[in-house]
Enzyme design. Structure first.
Site, mmCIF file in Angstrom:
data_model
loop_
_atom_site.group_PDB
_atom_site.id
_atom_site.type_symbol
_atom_site.label_atom_id
_atom_site.label_comp_id
_atom_site.label_asym_id
_atom_site.label_seq_id
_atom_site.Cartn_x
_atom_site.Cartn_y
_atom_site.Cartn_z
ATOM 1 N N LYS A 197 0.830 -1.207 0.000
ATOM 2 C CA LYS A 197 0.000 0.000 0.000
ATOM 3 C C LYS A 197 0.867 1.261 0.000
ATOM 4 O O LYS A 197 2.090 1.189 0.190
ATOM 5 C CB LYS A 197 -0.949 -0.024 1.201
ATOM 6 C CG LYS A 197 -1.951 -1.171 1.134
ATOM 7 C CD LYS A 197 -2.773 -1.122 -0.135
ATOM 8 C CE LYS A 197 -3.885 -2.152 -0.195
ATOM 9 N NZ LYS A 197 -3.440 -3.547 -0.281
HETATM 10 C C1 PLP Z 1 -10.162 -2.568 -1.903
HETATM 11 C C2 PLP Z 1 -9.516 -3.298 -0.767
HETATM 12 N N1 PLP Z 1 -10.197 -3.456 0.375
HETATM 13 C C3 PLP Z 1 -9.670 -4.088 1.429
HETATM 14 C C4 PLP Z 1 -8.397 -4.617 1.396
HETATM 15 C C5 PLP Z 1 -7.888 -5.409 2.561
HETATM 16 O O1 PLP Z 1 -6.759 -4.911 3.180
HETATM 17 P P1 PLP Z 1 -5.828 -5.909 4.045
HETATM 18 O O2 PLP Z 1 -5.104 -6.761 3.094
HETATM 19 O O3 PLP Z 1 -4.954 -4.969 4.810
HETATM 20 O O4 PLP Z 1 -6.747 -6.675 4.934
HETATM 21 C C6 PLP Z 1 -7.644 -4.470 0.241
HETATM 22 C C7 PLP Z 1 -6.269 -5.024 0.186
HETATM 23 O O5 PLP Z 1 -5.572 -5.068 -0.742
HETATM 24 C C8 PLP Z 1 -8.209 -3.803 -0.879
HETATM 25 O O6 PLP Z 1 -7.531 -3.666 -2.022
#
Ligand code: PLP
Length: 408
Positions: free
Chosen positions: A223
């Site tokens: 990210k």
């Molecule tokens: C649109 C979206 N929502 C939620 C997430 C979830 O984040 P995490 O991987 O930190 O749980 C991601 C992760 O890439 C994402 O791209």
């Protein structure tokens, strides 16, 4: 024991062609590429973190001071700094972006029988967070112009059971939030931004994270800023924030310890992660500027290659191009999967776009028969190119030169 949900691609009929092929093997078999001299060029990853600020100093401080759990002072410092960057009052750090989304929905008290509207074209976590509460995700297609959820379809999917809408700022491009919020207000619905990919993006000059009732961010290593793993819920709503802090930490009661009035969660972030996060927030403006400059350079270099659609840019949006996505049209002459394979052979990593929720084995029965042609087309044609903040202009040139080369 739990069994996986299998989906035979033949069951999808003509839709099977939408599903990406197997991941190509990443190698540098055809190097050295002459214009890069005798030196073997490195594999360019699709993304990588930049840990070049105060990360080591702050983490060392955690270790030296013995504060490594969620009780250390970097937690509050990171929450405040990130909330301030989003121009809201409260930040509730937690273990991941998925968990930030779940925490938001748990605070709203969502239950089985409730419905939450989400785009089908998203990462699986958006749907998971809804599923964890027992509520049902309700899908809408994407807009061709923005790659975000189709706001025309949202209203049509609202029922008496709808409780919330989760707009996803896809790849860092903000949703038209004034329009969405007006719609939500008319129907008395909560709006939780899924801003996992959109740190620092602006909508009409206002940062993502400040545009709904609350917003969830991810700090996974790919990210725009990272804590390794981690997430944060941000909001201006004090009641929502207080409840989220409570639920995040086992719902310990303020009256007496080991006294619980809610089902709580063990969703805390550690001081070590927050130390990295604080150092990353300090550099966020630079990362965002780098992503924007890289995206502008890609777009300039790619513009005369026929058959490639470059990322959207709505007039209200200042995107952060978390990932620089392209759509490979028939006119390009290679399929998306063939292009990926050839780039991978030359040491350039890419990633396919999301596979829509209605085509996921785990959700297939739930959405059987529903069709979302724009999302399906994105899934079939989309890929993102290397997009790290640390990408150099030479690397972008190498990606684009290779892309031209493999087309011949
Ligand atoms: C649109 C979206 N929502 C939620 C997430 C979830 O984040 P995490 O991987 O930190 O749980 C991601 C992760 O890439 C994402 O791209």
């Amino acid at each position: 024991m739990l069994k996986p949900v299998e989906l035979d691609l033949s069951e999808l009929g003509e839709l099977a062609q939408v599903i990406p092929g197997p991941e190509p093997k990443l190698e540098l078999s055809l190097s050295p590429i002459p214009q890069f001299g005798a030196e073997r060029p490195r594999i360019i990853p699709v993304c990588e973190p930049s840990l070049t600020g105060n990360e080591l100093k702050y983490v060392t401080d955690c270790i030296e001071s013995n504060w490594i759990s969620s009780a250390g002072h970097y937690i509050q410092a990171f929450e405040r700094a990130f909330a301030a960057a989003c121009q809201v009052r409260y930040g509730i750090s937690c273990c991941s972006g998925t968990i930030a989304l779940h925490l938001a929905l748990a605070v709203l008290g969502l239950q089985p029988g409730d419905e939450v509207i989400i785009p089908t074209f998203t990462m699986i976590a958006t749907a998971y967070a809804v599923t964890y509460t027992g509520a049902r995700p309700v899908l809408v297609d994407s807009e061709r112009e923005t790659w975000n959820m189709d706001l025309d379809q949202v209203e049509a999917r609202i029922t008496p059971r709808t409780r919330a809408i989760i707009p996803v700022h896809t790849y860092g491009h903000p949703v038209d939030m004034d329009r969405l919020n007006a719609l939500a207000e008319r129907h008395g619905l909560w709006v939780i931004e899924d801003a996992a990919e959109a740190h620092g993006a602006l909508y009409k000059g206002r940062p993502t994270g400040s545009l709904g009732d609350a917003a969830a961010f991810s700090f996974y290593a790919n990210k725009i800023i990272t804590t390794g793993e981690g997430g944060m819920l941000v909001t201006d709503n004090e009641e929502l924030a207080r409840l989220a802090w409570t639920l995040r930490d086992h719902a310990f009661s303020s009256e007496r310890h080991f006294w619980h009035k809610f089902i709580g969660y063990s969703y805390r972030m550690t001081n070590l992660q927050a130390a990295v996060g604080l150092a990353q927030v300090e550099q966020m403006a630079n990362f965002v500027a780098a992503r924007r400059a890289n995206a502008a350079y890609y777009t300039e270099l790619l513009k005369d290659i026929p058959g490639l659609v470059t990322p959207p840019q709505a007039e209200w949006a200042t995107s952060v191009y978390w990932m620089y996505g392209i759509l490979v049209q028939d006119e390009f002459g290679l399929t998306r999967d063939e292009l990926r394979r050839r780039l991978a052979q030359r040491g350039i990593e890419t990633r396919t776009f999301f596979i829509p929720m209605h085509l996921q084995p785990i959700y297939y029965e739930m959405f059987k028969g529903e069709r979302y042609p724009v999302a399906e087309d994105f899934c079939r044609r989309g890929l993102y190119l290397p997009s790290a903040s640390s990408l150099t202009r030479q690397e972008i040139e190498r990606v684009v030169d290779t892309l031209r080369d493999v087309r011949r």
